[in-house]
Design an enzyme around this catalytic site. Structure first.
Site, mmCIF file in Angstrom:
data_model
loop_
_atom_site.group_PDB
_atom_site.id
_atom_site.type_symbol
_atom_site.label_atom_id
_atom_site.label_comp_id
_atom_site.label_asym_id
_atom_site.label_seq_id
_atom_site.Cartn_x
_atom_site.Cartn_y
_atom_site.Cartn_z
ATOM 1 N N ASP A 79 0.856 -1.188 0.000
ATOM 2 C CA ASP A 79 0.000 0.000 0.000
ATOM 3 C C ASP A 79 0.892 1.238 0.000
ATOM 4 O OD1 ASP A 79 -3.254 0.377 0.825
ATOM 5 O OD2 ASP A 79 -2.004 2.172 0.939
ATOM 6 N N ASP A 95 4.170 2.516 -4.190
ATOM 7 C CA ASP A 95 3.155 2.682 -5.230
ATOM 8 C C ASP A 95 3.183 1.465 -6.157
ATOM 9 O OD1 ASP A 95 1.569 3.415 -7.340
ATOM 10 O OD2 ASP A 95 2.530 5.360 -7.674
ATOM 11 N N LYS A 159 -11.550 -4.904 -6.843
ATOM 12 C CA LYS A 159 -12.606 -3.900 -6.773
ATOM 13 C C LYS A 159 -12.781 -3.319 -8.180
ATOM 14 C CE LYS A 159 -12.243 -0.589 -3.405
ATOM 15 N NZ LYS A 159 -13.327 -0.764 -2.473
#
Ligand SMILES: C[S@@+](CC[C@H](N)C(=O)[O-])C[C@H]1O[C@@H](n2cnc3c(N)ncnc32)[C@H](O)[C@@H]1O
Length: 203
Positions: A79, A95, A159
């Site tokens: 993260d 990143d 997601k």
């Protein structure tokens, strides 16, 4: 709407939310854990799993769940934000879009990976179309990475927002995976455009 009105609404909603209360009782860092739990219970994504990558992992509830489910394996979480360490989780702060971190992730595993999960999202802007585009890009990057790293029986969960890139993401997934489903867990807030794409077995 004024900023303090928004935060009051947020606090009230959190108080009423059964998943927030449940996560506190069960010691999870976020209500997000119940989305992964529902996905796992329905699609059995963690069966016979020894290696998992958790993309966009902070504050860490998905990683907590993975740590409980996978006793003998390798789990890596990444993260932009640092979070409190979790047992059996190798944490990277960085990143994911940066190629150097992708290489670091690959180098951590000795072999192809069983499962890649991604709950990556940027802070919402309030502009639902823009949020969907940005989250869609993260999902496509994560899928590209999964295609490069998972084994033949590999699984990929991400997601995905209902928006302009939705059809492209599903079409891409169907080209590369034998089984592709889109699912909105009960624990995903109704007002959110969020769903999850679940992909299994490389073609
Ligand atoms: C919804 S939160 C994840 C919640 C997490 N699944 C949990 O259960 O605690 C989304 C996360 O994605 C992360 N994120 C967004 N873009 C990222 C990127 N390019 N690389 C790594 N993490 C990213 C954000 O920092 C944020 O912490």
């Amino acid at each position: 709407m004024k900023k303090n009105k928004i935060s009051k609404d947020w606090i009230n909603r959190q108080r009423r939310d059964i998943y927030v209360r449940q996560s506190k009782i069960e010691g999870y860092r976020s209500r997000a854990v119940y989305k992964l739990k529902e996905i796992d219970e329905k699609f059995k994504i963690l069966n016979q799993t020894r290696s998992v990558v958790d993309l966009g992992a902070a504050p860490g509830s998905w990683s907590q769940y993975l740590s409980k489910k996978i006793k003998n394996g390798k789990i890596l979480s990444i993260d932009l934000l640092k979070f409190e360490p979790i047992k059996n989780i190798h944490q990277i702060v960085g990143d994911f879009n940066d190629e150097r971190y992708k290489t670091k992730i690959k180098n951590y595993f000795d072999d192809k990976i069983d499962v890649v999960v991604s709950d990556m999202a940027v802070n919402t802007t309030g502009n639902k179309n823009l949020d969907a585009i940005v989250t869609g890009e993260l999902c496509l990057e994560a899928m590209k990475f999964a295609l490069d790293t998972v084994n033949q029986k590999g699984r990929f969960v991400s997601k995905i927002f209902m928006g302009s890139s939705f059809n492209e993401i599903v079409a891409n997934a169907k080209k590369s995976f034998k089984e592709v489903r889109v699912f909105k867990p009960l624990s995903s807030r109704k007002v959110s455009k969020e769903s999850f794409i679940i992909c299994k077995f490389l073609r």
